[in-house]
Design a protein around this motif. Structure first.
Motif, PDB file in Angstrom:
ATOM      1  N   LYS B 126      -3.575 -26.991  -7.354  1.00  0.00           N
ATOM      2  CA  LYS B 126      -2.741 -26.680  -8.522  1.00  0.00           C
ATOM      3  C   LYS B 126      -3.589 -26.222  -9.700  1.00  0.00           C
ATOM      4  CE  LYS B 126       1.173 -26.996  -9.108  1.00  0.00           C
ATOM      5  NZ  LYS B 126       2.140 -25.884  -8.855  1.00  0.00           N
ATOM      6  N   ILE B 127      -4.727 -26.929  -9.937  1.00  0.00           N
ATOM      7  CA  ILE B 127      -5.588 -26.593 -11.084  1.00  0.00           C
ATOM      8  C   ILE B 127      -6.179 -25.192 -10.903  1.00  0.00           C
ATOM      9  CG2 ILE B 127      -7.775 -27.187 -12.231  1.00  0.00           C
ATOM     10  CD1 ILE B 127      -6.988 -30.177 -11.640  1.00  0.00           C
ATOM     11  N   ILE B 128      -6.708 -24.918  -9.704  1.00  0.00           N
ATOM     12  CA  ILE B 128      -7.355 -23.610  -9.503  1.00  0.00           C
ATOM     13  C   ILE B 128      -6.333 -22.481  -9.479  1.00  0.00           C
ATOM     14  CG2 ILE B 128      -8.838 -22.213  -7.971  1.00  0.00           C
ATOM     15  CD1 ILE B 128     -10.162 -24.819  -7.094  1.00  0.00           C
ATOM     16  N   SER B 129      -5.186 -22.704  -8.822  1.00  0.00           N
ATOM     17  CA  SER B 129      -4.229 -21.597  -8.712  1.00  0.00           C
ATOM     18  C   SER B 129      -3.472 -21.354 -10.019  1.00  0.00           C
ATOM     19  CB  SER B 129      -3.259 -21.803  -7.548  1.00  0.00           C
ATOM     20  OG  SER B 129      -2.628 -23.030  -7.662  1.00  0.00           O
ATOM     21  N   GLY B 130      -3.389 -22.347 -10.891  1.00  0.00           N
ATOM     22  CA  GLY B 130      -2.731 -22.194 -12.199  1.00  0.00           C
ATOM     23  C   GLY B 130      -1.331 -21.621 -12.075  1.00  0.00           C
ATOM     24  N   HIS B 131      -1.030 -20.608 -12.905  1.00  0.00           N
ATOM     25  CA  HIS B 131       0.309 -20.011 -12.853  1.00  0.00           C
ATOM     26  C   HIS B 131       0.294 -18.676 -12.119  1.00  0.00           C
ATOM     27  CE1 HIS B 131       2.047 -23.075 -15.349  1.00  0.00           C
ATOM     28  NE2 HIS B 131       1.029 -22.973 -16.185  1.00  0.00           N
ATOM     29  N   SER B 132      -0.694 -18.491 -11.245  1.00  0.00           N
ATOM     30  CA  SER B 132      -0.783 -17.210 -10.530  1.00  0.00           C
ATOM     31  C   SER B 132       0.390 -17.040  -9.567  1.00  0.00           C
ATOM     32  CB  SER B 132      -2.103 -17.137  -9.756  1.00  0.00           C
ATOM     33  OG  SER B 132      -2.175 -18.215  -8.857  1.00  0.00           O
ATOM     34  N   SER B 133       0.637 -15.795  -9.184  1.00  0.00           N
ATOM     35  CA  SER B 133       1.763 -15.512  -8.285  1.00  0.00           C
ATOM     36  C   SER B 133       1.492 -16.112  -6.899  1.00  0.00           C
ATOM     37  CB  SER B 133       1.942 -13.993  -8.204  1.00  0.00           C
ATOM     38  OG  SER B 133       1.965 -13.556  -6.891  1.00  0.00           O
ATOM     39  N   GLU B 225       7.292 -23.999  -3.783  1.00  0.00           N
ATOM     40  CA  GLU B 225       6.958 -24.179  -5.199  1.00  0.00           C
ATOM     41  C   GLU B 225       8.162 -24.732  -5.967  1.00  0.00           C
ATOM     42  OE1 GLU B 225       4.211 -22.945  -7.586  1.00  0.00           O
ATOM     43  OE2 GLU B 225       3.251 -23.750  -5.794  1.00  0.00           O
ATOM     44  N   GLU B 226       9.347 -24.102  -5.705  1.00  0.00           N
ATOM     45  CA  GLU B 226      10.568 -24.523  -6.421  1.00  0.00           C
ATOM     46  C   GLU B 226      10.912 -25.965  -6.112  1.00  0.00           C
ATOM     47  OE1 GLU B 226      13.671 -21.794  -5.343  1.00  0.00           O
ATOM     48  OE2 GLU B 226      12.499 -20.108  -6.118  1.00  0.00           O
ATOM     49  N   VAL B 227      10.877 -26.332  -4.800  1.00  0.00           N
ATOM     50  CA  VAL B 227      11.248 -27.698  -4.383  1.00  0.00           C
ATOM     51  C   VAL B 227      10.298 -28.705  -5.015  1.00  0.00           C
ATOM     52  CG1 VAL B 227      11.408 -29.265  -2.411  1.00  0.00           C
ATOM     53  CG2 VAL B 227      12.363 -26.986  -2.255  1.00  0.00           C
TER      54      VAL B 227
END
Lengths: 278, 229
Positions: B126-133, B225-227
């Protein structure tokens, strides 16, 4: 290009897993002593055996328990060759291998019982080392043997349903039961996929390509699993699922089960109390 | 990584069962609340998936093979709490029905693989991927790093459990009663093999599966991601 046998290994892994389950079911349906006990009582008493093995500090008690396990296997009509092979491979053999360095004074200092000279290097086997290593291996093989004996003399579905007596929430018991069924389905999918790959590419494959195949297989399995969910839920609804799982309870306890439970409980108490005295 | 019966003493086994009980209770509460009723079979299917991942032989250089645990992958696809239950169920089935991993060590194995590995892996991802697509390359790298780091931390946790046995359980005459090696042997042995072999297997499998899903069915990753959120 390097010869890579991961396809072969994966296929044989899946096949041996399925075979093992068939063997286990075959033994569980035999007319032996342990098979005749109520699965709940049997599981409870086997947990007592495993706890006794965990608590005891005496190798003599461990050896007696191991002998008792083999006798129980015999009375339950389990082929001893199959049982020894099934229990010694792989964990106890691996434990035996890793216990060997513990024999020597480098890892377990203590009273010398044997000195070995290898190309000028002096290796000392200590009494404490020998005792630690043998206690460790005996404890591991005895525990593994009881665990295997329980699962080859009990039908797997019954063993999962038994968890209810330990107050495991129904959602876990239902998930375990369903998970068990899907493992077979997934293994069959994996086996068939690998057979198809093998028939097209043979066994010579670069390891990088092999890793790609494994990753593709796992993601494809997840895709199938994901879409299977919807179909399974509809099947559950059509069979009357209303949000709360209902599990059948058709176990019956006989007087023989009570006698067995009483004797093993007594034995367990003696081992636990005796362990504090010895 | 699957600790068999006989390696850990009663105190360690008992404490880790006690540690895992509230985690399991909390996980089932969270999952019951967040999982839609249509997704109830998903837990069982995911548990079977976790079980089968551990059986995949992954080719590594030199012609040999290794196994992945797949706990980080399960955490990315299901969220950490559902993955905790799925990996727990897989470990219970392995211990009870196939003698792989000890019955007395279920608490310890679940602590290492269904809790430490799942949560460490998930939060690193989560930290590395951040808000990326969901289809970005950053997510693939994040999954690989999360897989590598998480399995090594889980292996370290298992090594500590092995290594404290001679300190906790020793007979008066000096012999060890359970795992005979201290922390000075257990930690390098466990971390060595995981840093050199199994960590890379876990990293490659986790990253490549995410990459394939991005290419073949990004909808699955979006829904996950949504769930989770």
């Amino acid at each position: 290009m390097k010869k890579n046998n991961f396809i072969e290994r994966s296929i044989s892994g899946a096949v041996s897993f399925l075979k093992e389950s068939i063997f286990a079911d075959e033994y569980a349906s035999k007319n032996g002593f342990l098979q005749s006990l109520d699965p709940r009582i049997k599981t409870l008493t086997f947990l007592m055996f495993i706890m006794a093995i965990l608590f005891t500090k005496s190798i003599a008690i461990l050896l007696c328990l191991y002998a008792a396990c083999l006798v129980l296997a015999l009375f339950s009509k389990i082929n001893i060759g199959f049982f020894l092979k099934r229990t010694w491979i792989f964990i106890p053999l691996f434990s035996l291998f890793i216990a060997i360095p513990a024999l020597f004074s480098i890892f377990t200092p203590g009273q010398t019982i044997l000195t070995i000279n290898i190309i000028g290097a002096k290796l000392i086997i200590t009494r404490q080392g020998l005792s630690s290593a043998s206690l460790f291996v005996t404890r591991v093989v005895t525990s593994v043997s009881f665990a295997v004996l329980l699962n080859v003399t009990t039908r797997h579905f019954e063993l999962l349903r038994v968890l209810r007596i330990f107050k495991v929430p129904q959602i876990f018991v239902m998930t375990l039961g369903m998970c068990y069924r899907y493992i077979y389905l997934f293994l069959e999918i994996v086996e068939n996929t690998y057979l198809a790959i093998k028939s097209r590419v043979g066994s010579r494959l670069h390891y990088k390509k092999g890793q790609e195949i494994v990753a593709w297989n796992i993601s494809s399995l997840w895709q199938r699993s994901y879409y299977l969910n919807e179909a399974v839920y509809n099947a559950m609804l059509s069979r009357g699922y209303s949000g709360e799982p209902v599990l059948l309870n058709d176990f019956k306890i006989k007087s023989k089960d009570w006698a067995w439970l009483f004797s093993i409980t007594l034995f367990f108490v003696i081992i636990i109390l005796g362990g504090k005295i010895i | 990584m699957h600790i068999p019966d006989g390696y850990l003493g009663p105190a360690t086994c008992g404490v880790l069962y006690a540690v895992m009980l509230p985690i399991w209770a909390f996980a089932s509460k969270i999952v019951k609340k967040t999982l839609r009723s249509r997704q109830v079979p998903m837990l069982a299917i995911a548990a079977a998936f976790s079980f089968v991942i551990m059986m995949f032989n992954v080719p590594i250089p030199g012609g040999t093979t290794g196994h992945a645990v797949g706990a980080v992958l399960a955490a990315i696809l299901l969220g950490p709490w559902a993955a905790c239950i799925a990996v727990t169920v897989a470990l219970v089935v392995q211990a009870l029905l196939f003698g792989d991993g000890g019955i007395t060590a279920i608490g310890a194995n679940c602590f290492n693989m269904a809790f430490v590995e799942v949560f460490v892996g998930y939060y690193i991802y989560k930290i590395i991927s951040g808000h990326s697509s969901v289809i970005s390359a950053r997510r693939v790298i994040a999954a690989g790093i999360a897989g590598y780091v998480a399995i090594n931390i889980a292996a370290f946790s298992a090594a500590v459990l092995f290594g404290i046995q001679p300190l906790l359980h020793r007979a008066a005459s000096g012999e060890s009663l359970y795992c005979p090696y201290g922390l000075n042997v257990a930690i390098p042995a466990m971390l060595g093999e995981h840093m050199l072999i199994f960590g890379w297997v876990e990293a490659i499998v986790t990253a490549m599966v995410i990459k394939y899903l991005q290419k073949q069915d990004p909808n699955i990753l979006e829904t996950a991601e949504e769930v989770i959120e």
